[in-house]
Each structure stands twice: as structure tokens, then as C-alpha cells.
Design a protein around this motif. Structure first.
Motif, mmCIF file in Angstrom:
data_model
loop_
_atom_site.group_PDB
_atom_site.id
_atom_site.type_symbol
_atom_site.label_atom_id
_atom_site.label_comp_id
_atom_site.label_asym_id
_atom_site.label_seq_id
_atom_site.Cartn_x
_atom_site.Cartn_y
_atom_site.Cartn_z
ATOM 1 N N ASN A 9 0.635 -1.125 0.080
ATOM 2 C CA ASN A 9 0.285 -0.224 0.013
ATOM 3 C C ASN A 9 1.016 1.221 0.076
ATOM 4 O OD1 ASN A 9 -2.569 -1.353 0.094
ATOM 5 N ND2 ASN A 9 -2.455 -1.383 2.035
ATOM 6 N N HIS A 11 3.774 1.346 -1.382
ATOM 7 C CA HIS A 11 4.488 1.566 -2.920
ATOM 8 C C HIS A 11 3.327 2.034 -3.697
ATOM 9 C CE1 HIS A 11 8.016 -0.446 -1.436
ATOM 10 N NE2 HIS A 11 7.554 -1.520 -1.697
ATOM 11 N N ILE A 12 2.211 1.931 -3.464
ATOM 12 C CA ILE A 12 0.818 2.306 -4.452
ATOM 13 C C ILE A 12 0.740 3.719 -4.219
ATOM 14 C CG2 ILE A 12 -1.433 2.106 -4.802
ATOM 15 C CD1 ILE A 12 -1.416 -1.036 -4.260
ATOM 16 N N GLU A 16 1.257 6.820 -6.687
ATOM 17 C CA GLU A 16 0.502 7.953 -6.874
ATOM 18 C C GLU A 16 0.813 9.203 -6.867
ATOM 19 O OE1 GLU A 16 -2.427 6.673 -4.099
ATOM 20 O OE2 GLU A 16 -3.590 5.483 -5.360
ATOM 21 N N SER A 22 -4.530 5.677 -11.427
ATOM 22 C CA SER A 22 -5.126 4.420 -10.620
ATOM 23 C C SER A 22 -5.091 3.350 -11.726
ATOM 24 C CB SER A 22 -6.425 4.553 -10.047
ATOM 25 O OG SER A 22 -7.230 5.170 -11.282
ATOM 26 N N ILE A 25 -1.674 2.072 -12.249
ATOM 27 C CA ILE A 25 -1.435 0.969 -10.838
ATOM 28 C C ILE A 25 -2.029 -0.441 -11.085
ATOM 29 C CG2 ILE A 25 -1.344 0.688 -8.469
ATOM 30 C CD1 ILE A 25 -0.883 3.906 -8.334
ATOM 31 N N ASP A 26 -3.506 -0.192 -11.551
ATOM 32 C CA ASP A 26 -4.181 -1.644 -11.771
ATOM 33 C C ASP A 26 -3.401 -2.236 -12.835
ATOM 34 O OD1 ASP A 26 -5.806 -0.724 -10.025
ATOM 35 O OD2 ASP A 26 -7.277 -0.315 -11.454
ATOM 36 N N ILE A 29 -0.405 -4.060 -11.303
ATOM 37 C CA ILE A 29 -0.851 -5.116 -10.513
ATOM 38 C C ILE A 29 -1.118 -6.275 -11.181
ATOM 39 C CG2 ILE A 29 -2.468 -5.934 -8.891
ATOM 40 C CD1 ILE A 29 -2.497 -3.012 -7.899
ATOM 41 N N LEU A 53 6.131 -3.626 -7.777
ATOM 42 C CA LEU A 53 5.930 -2.289 -7.075
ATOM 43 C C LEU A 53 7.160 -1.621 -6.755
ATOM 44 C CD1 LEU A 53 2.708 -2.874 -5.106
ATOM 45 C CD2 LEU A 53 2.902 -1.797 -7.317
#
Length: 68
Positions: A9, A11-12, A16, A22, A25-26, A29, A53
Motif C-alpha cells: 500500500n 508503494h502504491i 500515486e 489508478s 497502477i491496476d 498489479i 511495485l
């Protein structure tokens, strides 16, 4: 396992903050583990995703202020 999820989280959040959207990032993943949802990942998938990530965050920091 909870610590690893917290690191993912973080890293996400870093991605951002570095300008990733988003949907990007999706896709990161999805490319790493085959699905965009991180709630029900196996331990192996979590490790793979955390490494991916970390690589993206590292790359983004290298490119920050440069044109990559």
C-alpha cells in the motif's frame, strides 16, 4: 503478511504521489499477478507484486526530473 500488505500500500501511494494514475497502477498489479485486486493474493503473489511495485517506484524516482 500484514506488514507486506502495508508495504504494498505504501508503494502504491508512492506511485500515486509520483503521478501514476489508478488505471496504470491496476495494470502494474495485473501484469505482476494476473488480477487487479490485491485482497486475496497468495503469499507468493504478494511477494511478486511487492517486488514489481518496488521496481516501478525505483524507476519513477530515477526518472523524476528527467525525461525517461
Amino acid at each position: 503478511m500484514l506488514e507486506q500488505r502495508e508495504r504494498m500500500n505504501q508503494h502504491i501511494k508512492q506511485l500515486e504521489d509520483l503521478g501514476y494514475r489508478s488505471f496504470q497502477i491496476d495494470e502494474i498489479i495485473r501484469d505482476a499477478v494476473g488480477i487487479a485486486k490485491i485482497e486475496n493474493l497468495t503469499q507468493a503473489q504478494m511477494q511478486t507484486l511487492e517486488e514489481a511495485l518496488q521496481e516501478y517506484v525505483s524507476f519513477a524516482f530515477k526518472c523524476k526530473g528527467k525525461k525517461c
